[in-house]
Design a protein around this motif. Sequence first.
Motif, short mmCIF file in Angstrom:
data_model
loop_
_atom_site.label_atom_id
_atom_site.label_comp_id
_atom_site.label_asym_id
_atom_site.label_seq_id
_atom_site.Cartn_x
_atom_site.Cartn_y
_atom_site.Cartn_z
N ARG A 21 54.02 -56.51 34.79
CA ARG A 21 55.21 -56.98 35.51
C ARG A 21 56.49 -56.37 34.94
NH1 ARG A 21 52.24 -61.87 35.17
NH2 ARG A 21 51.40 -62.40 37.22
N ALA A 22 56.57 -56.29 33.62
CA ALA A 22 57.76 -55.72 32.98
C ALA A 22 57.90 -54.23 33.30
CB ALA A 22 57.72 -55.94 31.47
N ALA A 23 56.78 -53.53 33.35
CA ALA A 23 56.82 -52.09 33.65
C ALA A 23 57.14 -51.85 35.12
CB ALA A 23 55.48 -51.45 33.30
N GLY A 24 56.66 -52.74 35.98
CA GLY A 24 56.95 -52.63 37.41
C GLY A 24 56.63 -51.26 37.97
N PRO A 25 57.57 -50.66 38.69
CA PRO A 25 57.32 -49.37 39.33
C PRO A 25 57.14 -48.21 38.34
CG PRO A 25 59.60 -50.01 39.63
CD PRO A 25 58.91 -51.18 38.99
N ARG A 26 57.48 -48.43 37.08
CA ARG A 26 57.27 -47.38 36.06
C ARG A 26 55.82 -47.30 35.60
NH1 ARG A 26 61.49 -50.33 34.36
NH2 ARG A 26 60.28 -51.08 32.61
N LEU A 27 55.00 -48.31 35.95
CA LEU A 27 53.59 -48.31 35.56
C LEU A 27 52.86 -47.26 36.41
CD1 LEU A 27 51.41 -49.57 33.78
CD2 LEU A 27 51.04 -51.27 35.58
N ALA A 28 52.39 -46.21 35.74
CA ALA A 28 51.80 -45.08 36.46
C ALA A 28 50.30 -44.94 36.24
CB ALA A 28 52.48 -43.78 36.02
N ALA A 29 49.77 -45.56 35.19
CA ALA A 29 48.35 -45.39 34.90
C ALA A 29 47.82 -46.60 34.14
CB ALA A 29 48.13 -44.13 34.08
N LEU A 30 46.55 -46.86 34.34
CA LEU A 30 45.84 -47.92 33.63
C LEU A 30 44.65 -47.30 32.92
CD1 LEU A 30 45.63 -50.56 36.50
CD2 LEU A 30 47.25 -50.56 34.60
N HIS A 31 44.49 -47.61 31.65
CA HIS A 31 43.27 -47.29 30.91
C HIS A 31 42.60 -48.63 30.69
CE1 HIS A 31 44.92 -43.31 29.08
NE2 HIS A 31 44.85 -43.29 30.40
N LEU A 32 41.55 -48.87 31.42
CA LEU A 32 40.93 -50.19 31.47
C LEU A 32 39.65 -50.28 30.66
CD1 LEU A 32 41.40 -50.57 35.30
CD2 LEU A 32 42.74 -51.70 33.54
N HIS A 33 39.62 -51.25 29.79
CA HIS A 33 38.41 -51.60 29.05
C HIS A 33 38.66 -52.94 28.40
CE1 HIS A 33 40.19 -50.20 25.11
NE2 HIS A 33 40.85 -49.43 25.95
N ASP A 34 37.58 -53.63 28.11
CA ASP A 34 37.69 -54.93 27.48
C ASP A 34 37.45 -54.78 25.99
OD1 ASP A 34 38.11 -57.68 27.39
OD2 ASP A 34 36.76 -58.07 29.06
N SER A 35 37.84 -55.80 25.25
CA SER A 35 37.62 -55.80 23.81
C SER A 35 37.30 -57.22 23.36
CB SER A 35 38.84 -55.26 23.07
OG SER A 35 39.98 -56.04 23.36
N ILE A 36 36.53 -57.29 22.29
CA ILE A 36 36.09 -58.58 21.77
C ILE A 36 36.98 -59.03 20.62
CG2 ILE A 36 34.18 -59.78 20.62
CD1 ILE A 36 32.31 -57.74 22.06
N GLY A 37 37.30 -58.11 19.76
CA GLY A 37 38.04 -58.48 18.57
C GLY A 37 39.01 -57.41 18.15
N PRO A 38 39.11 -57.20 16.85
CA PRO A 38 40.12 -56.26 16.34
C PRO A 38 39.78 -54.79 16.54
CG PRO A 38 38.84 -57.14 14.53
CD PRO A 38 38.39 -57.87 15.77
N GLU A 39 38.58 -54.48 16.97
CA GLU A 39 38.17 -53.09 17.17
C GLU A 39 38.40 -52.67 18.61
OE1 GLU A 39 37.34 -51.23 14.56
OE2 GLU A 39 37.63 -53.04 13.36
N HIS A 40 38.32 -51.38 18.85
CA HIS A 40 38.37 -50.85 20.21
C HIS A 40 36.95 -50.87 20.75
CE1 HIS A 40 42.52 -49.75 20.03
NE2 HIS A 40 42.32 -49.07 18.93
#
Length: 103
Positions: A21-40
């Motif tokens: 929401r804060a990025a609004g129209p400036r949001l150009a890309a999503l890198h989508l993945h889930d995470s469980i804890g402190p790791e990627h």
Amino acid sequence: WVCLDTGHANRAGGDCAEFARAAGPRLAALHLHDSIGPEHDHILPYGHGTVAWDPLIAALREIAYTGLFAWEVPRETRCPLPVRLLKLAYLRDLTRWMLRHNG
């Protein structure tokens, strides 16, 4: 332009929906993945991970997001090719469902 990486935001304690929401129209890309804890963890959504997907999808609708929708799930590839192809088909169907889902 801005890219939202859901795993990084989640790992840092951020709110992906608020970020979108804060990025609004400036949001150009999503890198989508889930995470469980402190790791990627780089895993599929709606499983063991902790990213709040429904609020994020709602926020993307609110800002009329039309940018890139890239999945980063390399941990889902540690399996035989036939299983990877099944996961890919599942991810395609899941993505379509997420885009239609109203939370």
